[in-house]
Design a protein around this motif. Structure first.
Motif, PDB file in Angstrom:
ATOM      1  N   ALA A 174      14.684  -2.345 -15.627  1.00 42.71           N
ATOM      2  CA  ALA A 174      15.308  -1.038 -15.861  1.00 42.71           C
ATOM      3  C   ALA A 174      14.399   0.089 -15.365  1.00 42.71           C
ATOM      4  O   ALA A 174      14.845   1.017 -14.683  1.00 42.71           O
ATOM      5  CB  ALA A 174      15.613  -0.866 -17.342  1.00 42.71           C
ATOM      6  N   PHE A 175      13.124   0.016 -15.703  1.00 43.19           N
ATOM      7  CA  PHE A 175      12.188   1.027 -15.221  1.00 43.19           C
ATOM      8  C   PHE A 175      12.095   1.016 -13.699  1.00 43.19           C
ATOM      9  O   PHE A 175      12.058   2.071 -13.046  1.00 43.19           O
ATOM     10  CB  PHE A 175      10.798   0.786 -15.810  1.00 43.19           C
ATOM     11  N   LEU A 176      12.065  -0.168 -13.116  1.00 42.19           N
ATOM     12  CA  LEU A 176      11.819  -0.264 -11.683  1.00 42.19           C
ATOM     13  C   LEU A 176      13.054   0.080 -10.851  1.00 42.19           C
ATOM     14  O   LEU A 176      12.928   0.594  -9.733  1.00 42.19           O
ATOM     15  CB  LEU A 176      11.284  -1.657 -11.342  1.00 42.19           C
ATOM     16  N   VAL A 177      14.250  -0.180 -11.377  1.00 45.43           N
ATOM     17  CA  VAL A 177      15.450   0.300 -10.683  1.00 45.43           C
ATOM     18  C   VAL A 177      15.449   1.824 -10.678  1.00 45.43           C
ATOM     19  O   VAL A 177      15.814   2.460  -9.677  1.00 45.43           O
ATOM     20  CB  VAL A 177      16.722  -0.278 -11.320  1.00 45.43           C
ATOM     21  N   ARG A 178      15.023   2.439 -11.770  1.00 44.99           N
ATOM     22  CA  ARG A 178      14.920   3.903 -11.778  1.00 44.99           C
ATOM     23  C   ARG A 178      13.904   4.370 -10.732  1.00 44.99           C
ATOM     24  O   ARG A 178      14.146   5.352 -10.021  1.00 44.99           O
ATOM     25  CB  ARG A 178      14.517   4.414 -13.161  1.00 44.99           C
ATOM     26  N   TYR A 179      12.783   3.689 -10.634  1.00 48.20           N
ATOM     27  CA  TYR A 179      11.762   4.025  -9.626  1.00 48.20           C
ATOM     28  C   TYR A 179      12.369   4.030  -8.224  1.00 48.20           C
ATOM     29  O   TYR A 179      12.130   4.950  -7.430  1.00 48.20           O
ATOM     30  CB  TYR A 179      10.634   3.000  -9.729  1.00 48.20           C
ATOM     31  N   LEU A 180      13.187   3.021  -7.931  1.00 46.41           N
ATOM     32  CA  LEU A 180      13.793   2.922  -6.598  1.00 46.41           C
ATOM     33  C   LEU A 180      14.919   3.936  -6.416  1.00 46.41           C
ATOM     34  O   LEU A 180      15.014   4.583  -5.369  1.00 46.41           O
ATOM     35  CB  LEU A 180      14.323   1.505  -6.374  1.00 46.41           C
ATOM     36  N   ALA A 181      15.778   4.069  -7.416  1.00 47.94           N
ATOM     37  CA  ALA A 181      16.935   4.953  -7.283  1.00 47.94           C
ATOM     38  C   ALA A 181      16.518   6.405  -7.104  1.00 47.94           C
ATOM     39  O   ALA A 181      17.143   7.163  -6.352  1.00 47.94           O
ATOM     40  CB  ALA A 181      17.842   4.812  -8.505  1.00 47.94           C
ATOM     41  N   GLU A 182      15.439   6.817  -7.807  1.00 47.13           N
ATOM     42  CA  GLU A 182      15.023   8.224  -7.782  1.00 47.13           C
ATOM     43  C   GLU A 182      13.808   8.467  -6.905  1.00 47.13           C
ATOM     44  O   GLU A 182      13.297   9.588  -6.857  1.00 47.13           O
ATOM     45  CB  GLU A 182      14.753   8.688  -9.217  1.00 47.13           C
ATOM     46  N   GLU A 183      13.359   7.399  -6.224  1.00 44.73           N
ATOM     47  CA  GLU A 183      12.215   7.506  -5.307  1.00 44.73           C
ATOM     48  C   GLU A 183      11.013   8.150  -6.006  1.00 44.73           C
ATOM     49  O   GLU A 183      10.413   9.114  -5.534  1.00 44.73           O
ATOM     50  CB  GLU A 183      12.602   8.283  -4.045  1.00 44.73           C
ATOM     51  N   LEU A 184      10.652   7.564  -7.156  1.00 44.99           N
ATOM     52  CA  LEU A 184       9.565   8.102  -7.961  1.00 44.99           C
ATOM     53  C   LEU A 184       8.200   7.701  -7.394  1.00 44.99           C
ATOM     54  O   LEU A 184       8.075   6.734  -6.648  1.00 44.99           O
ATOM     55  CB  LEU A 184       9.669   7.579  -9.397  1.00 44.99           C
ATOM     56  N   SER A 185       7.176   8.419  -7.802  1.00 44.02           N
ATOM     57  CA  SER A 185       5.800   8.029  -7.517  1.00 44.02           C
ATOM     58  C   SER A 185       5.326   7.082  -8.611  1.00 44.02           C
ATOM     59  O   SER A 185       5.925   7.001  -9.707  1.00 44.02           O
ATOM     60  CB  SER A 185       4.886   9.252  -7.484  1.00 44.02           C
ATOM     61  N   GLU A 186       4.230   6.368  -8.358  1.00 49.87           N
ATOM     62  CA  GLU A 186       3.660   5.519  -9.400  1.00 49.87           C
ATOM     63  C   GLU A 186       3.311   6.351 -10.630  1.00 49.87           C
ATOM     64  O   GLU A 186       3.584   5.944 -11.763  1.00 49.87           O
ATOM     65  CB  GLU A 186       2.402   4.817  -8.888  1.00 49.87           C
ATOM     66  N   ALA A 187       2.718   7.522 -10.413  1.00 50.59           N
ATOM     67  CA  ALA A 187       2.298   8.360 -11.540  1.00 50.59           C
ATOM     68  C   ALA A 187       3.486   8.767 -12.404  1.00 50.59           C
ATOM     69  O   ALA A 187       3.419   8.715 -13.638  1.00 50.59           O
ATOM     70  CB  ALA A 187       1.556   9.588 -11.029  1.00 50.59           C
ATOM     71  N   ARG A 188       4.582   9.167 -11.771  1.00 49.24           N
ATOM     72  CA  ARG A 188       5.764   9.577 -12.533  1.00 49.24           C
ATOM     73  C   ARG A 188       6.383   8.393 -13.270  1.00 49.24           C
ATOM     74  O   ARG A 188       6.794   8.523 -14.426  1.00 49.24           O
ATOM     75  CB  ARG A 188       6.794  10.227 -11.594  1.00 49.24           C
ATOM     76  N   LEU A 189       6.426   7.233 -12.617  1.00 49.33           N
ATOM     77  CA  LEU A 189       6.952   6.040 -13.271  1.00 49.33           C
ATOM     78  C   LEU A 189       6.136   5.705 -14.511  1.00 49.33           C
ATOM     79  O   LEU A 189       6.690   5.377 -15.565  1.00 49.33           O
ATOM     80  CB  LEU A 189       6.937   4.859 -12.305  1.00 49.33           C
ATOM     81  N   MET A 190       4.811   5.800 -14.415  1.00 47.78           N
ATOM     82  CA  MET A 190       3.965   5.484 -15.555  1.00 47.78           C
ATOM     83  C   MET A 190       4.150   6.494 -16.683  1.00 47.78           C
ATOM     84  O   MET A 190       4.121   6.140 -17.863  1.00 47.78           O
ATOM     85  CB  MET A 190       2.505   5.424 -15.125  1.00 47.78           C
ATOM     86  N   GLU A 191       4.372   7.754 -16.346  1.00 47.07           N
ATOM     87  CA  GLU A 191       4.669   8.754 -17.379  1.00 47.07           C
ATOM     88  C   GLU A 191       5.920   8.351 -18.158  1.00 47.07           C
ATOM     89  O   GLU A 191       5.959   8.415 -19.397  1.00 47.07           O
ATOM     90  CB  GLU A 191       4.879  10.127 -16.747  1.00 47.07           C
ATOM     91  N   ILE A 192       6.958   7.963 -17.424  1.00 48.85           N
ATOM     92  CA  ILE A 192       8.222   7.565 -18.059  1.00 48.85           C
ATOM     93  C   ILE A 192       8.030   6.312 -18.898  1.00 48.85           C
ATOM     94  O   ILE A 192       8.498   6.217 -20.040  1.00 48.85           O
ATOM     95  CB  ILE A 192       9.302   7.349 -16.989  1.00 48.85           C
ATOM     96  N   ALA A 193       7.308   5.318 -18.356  1.00 53.89           N
ATOM     97  CA  ALA A 193       7.107   4.058 -19.061  1.00 53.89           C
ATOM     98  C   ALA A 193       6.313   4.250 -20.345  1.00 53.89           C
ATOM     99  O   ALA A 193       6.609   3.640 -21.375  1.00 53.89           O
ATOM    100  CB  ALA A 193       6.419   3.049 -18.147  1.00 53.89           C
ATOM    101  N   HIS A 194       5.298   5.112 -20.294  1.00 52.80           N
ATOM    102  CA  HIS A 194       4.477   5.349 -21.483  1.00 52.80           C
ATOM    103  C   HIS A 194       5.262   6.095 -22.562  1.00 52.80           C
ATOM    104  O   HIS A 194       4.987   5.936 -23.762  1.00 52.80           O
ATOM    105  CB  HIS A 194       3.228   6.145 -21.111  1.00 52.80           C
ATOM    106  N   ALA A 195       6.236   6.888 -22.144  1.00 55.49           N
ATOM    107  CA  ALA A 195       6.997   7.713 -23.101  1.00 55.49           C
ATOM    108  C   ALA A 195       8.259   7.032 -23.608  1.00 55.49           C
ATOM    109  O   ALA A 195       8.927   7.563 -24.495  1.00 55.49           O
ATOM    110  CB  ALA A 195       7.367   9.041 -22.444  1.00 55.49           C
ATOM    111  N   THR A 196       8.604   5.860 -23.053  1.00 61.54           N
ATOM    112  CA  THR A 196       9.902   5.251 -23.315  1.00 61.54           C
ATOM    113  C   THR A 196       9.760   3.804 -23.752  1.00 61.54           C
ATOM    114  O   THR A 196       9.017   3.039 -23.120  1.00 61.54           O
ATOM    115  CB  THR A 196      10.784   5.295 -22.044  1.00 61.54           C
ATOM    116  N   THR A 197      10.442   3.424 -24.794  1.00 62.15           N
ATOM    117  CA  THR A 197      10.647   2.015 -25.121  1.00 62.15           C
ATOM    118  C   THR A 197      12.106   1.707 -24.835  1.00 62.15           C
ATOM    119  O   THR A 197      13.003   2.296 -25.427  1.00 62.15           O
ATOM    120  CB  THR A 197      10.319   1.717 -26.589  1.00 62.15           C
ATOM    121  N   MET A 198      12.345   0.817 -23.900  1.00 62.77           N
ATOM    122  CA  MET A 198      13.706   0.547 -23.436  1.00 62.77           C
ATOM    123  C   MET A 198      14.497  -0.202 -24.503  1.00 62.77           C
ATOM    124  O   MET A 198      14.119  -1.292 -24.921  1.00 62.77           O
ATOM    125  CB  MET A 198      13.648  -0.273 -22.146  1.00 62.77           C
ATOM    126  N   ALA A 199      15.585   0.384 -24.956  1.00 66.62           N
ATOM    127  CA  ALA A 199      16.368  -0.206 -26.037  1.00 66.62           C
ATOM    128  C   ALA A 199      17.201  -1.378 -25.534  1.00 66.62           C
ATOM    129  O   ALA A 199      17.649  -1.411 -24.382  1.00 66.62           O
ATOM    130  CB  ALA A 199      17.291   0.849 -26.649  1.00 66.62           C
TER     131      ALA A 199
END
Length: 242
Positions: A174-199
């Motif tokens: 789920a996190f990594l599909v978001r990374y690809l869909a929104e063309e995120l950077s590693e830093a932004r992906l890690m911000e999201i991952a640290h702030a989110t527990t995927m339900a």
């Protein structure tokens, strides 16, 4: 090449492994006593209820919004989620091993405490490299998982130009599909991952506007609340040391 019009991802419902892992983590244990191999862990009864709630969400979509195809991880808990959610929807389902969960290698069946106590070298290496690039012996990094997700989504775009595709996967996917869909950077992906527990059975969706996919939902559980089904947020045993 024409792109997808809509992309969605559902994390599987609560599994029996989620429950056992959560109990092990909160109980301060080093090991997680799951009897099945990871690919064979089934849904819990609550997980089945959560999957049916996803099905009610699908029924509520209009004909021009409902997905035209579901692509599903081969792991049992994910296939069970998809089968329950798609029942009676008419949405065809295909299983693709590239959507499987991240393989943890030597970290499999260890809690965070267990990794620190039994594999201190790996604990330190994971802390230094971070979630994105750390590859446990016999396992995968997030970057490794991205290689197979890129290939899968490229084929889906080619086979269903302008289409609407719903994936059933796991926390990491789920996190990594978001990374690809929104063309995120590693830093932004890690911000999201640290702030989110995927339900469990959360829904994340993206819709194309012009030349880019834009997020609509992320880690959304309103469909569970709508039918009185409790959301659960067990994190996979994949957290970085803190």
């Amino acid at each position: 090449m024409e792109q997808l019009q809509w992309l969605g991802l559902v994390r599987h419902g609560q599994s029996t492994g989620n429950v056992i892992a959560q109990d092990a983590e909160t109980g301060g244990l080093e090991a997680i006593d799951i009897p099945e191999r990871d690919a064979d862990v089934p849904l819990s009864e609550l997980g089945r209820e959560q999957a049916r709630a996803v099905g009610k969400w699908l029924v509520g979509l209009g004909d021009d919004e409902r997905p035209e195809l579901a692509v599903v991880s081969p792991y049992l808990r994910t296939r069970q989620t998809a089968e329950l959610a798609l029942e009676g929807s008419g949405v065809p389902m295909v299983v693709d091993e590239r959507l499987r969960d991240r393989e943890l290698g030597v970290l499999d069946l260890l809690t965070g405490r267990g990794v620190q106590a039994r594999l201190p070298g790996e604990y330190a290496r994971r802390a230094r490299l971070g979630k994105f690039y750390y590859r446990p012996p016999g396992g995968e990094s997030w970057a490794d998982v991205l290689l197979r997700l890129r290939a899968l989504l490229r084929e889906v775009r080619e086979d269903h130009p302008g289409g609407r595709v719903l994936c059933f996967g796991h926390e990491a996917t789920a996190f990594l599909v978001r990374y690809l869909a929104e063309e995120l950077s590693e830093a932004r992906l890690m911000e999201i991952a640290h702030a989110t527990t995927m339900a469990n059975c959360s829904i994340s969706t993206w819709r194309r506007h012009g030349g880019e996919l834009r997020p609509e939902l992320f880690n959304d559980v309103s469909h569970l609340h709508d039918v009185g089904t409790p959301p659960t947020k067990q994190e996979d045993v994949d957290a970085e040391p803190v």
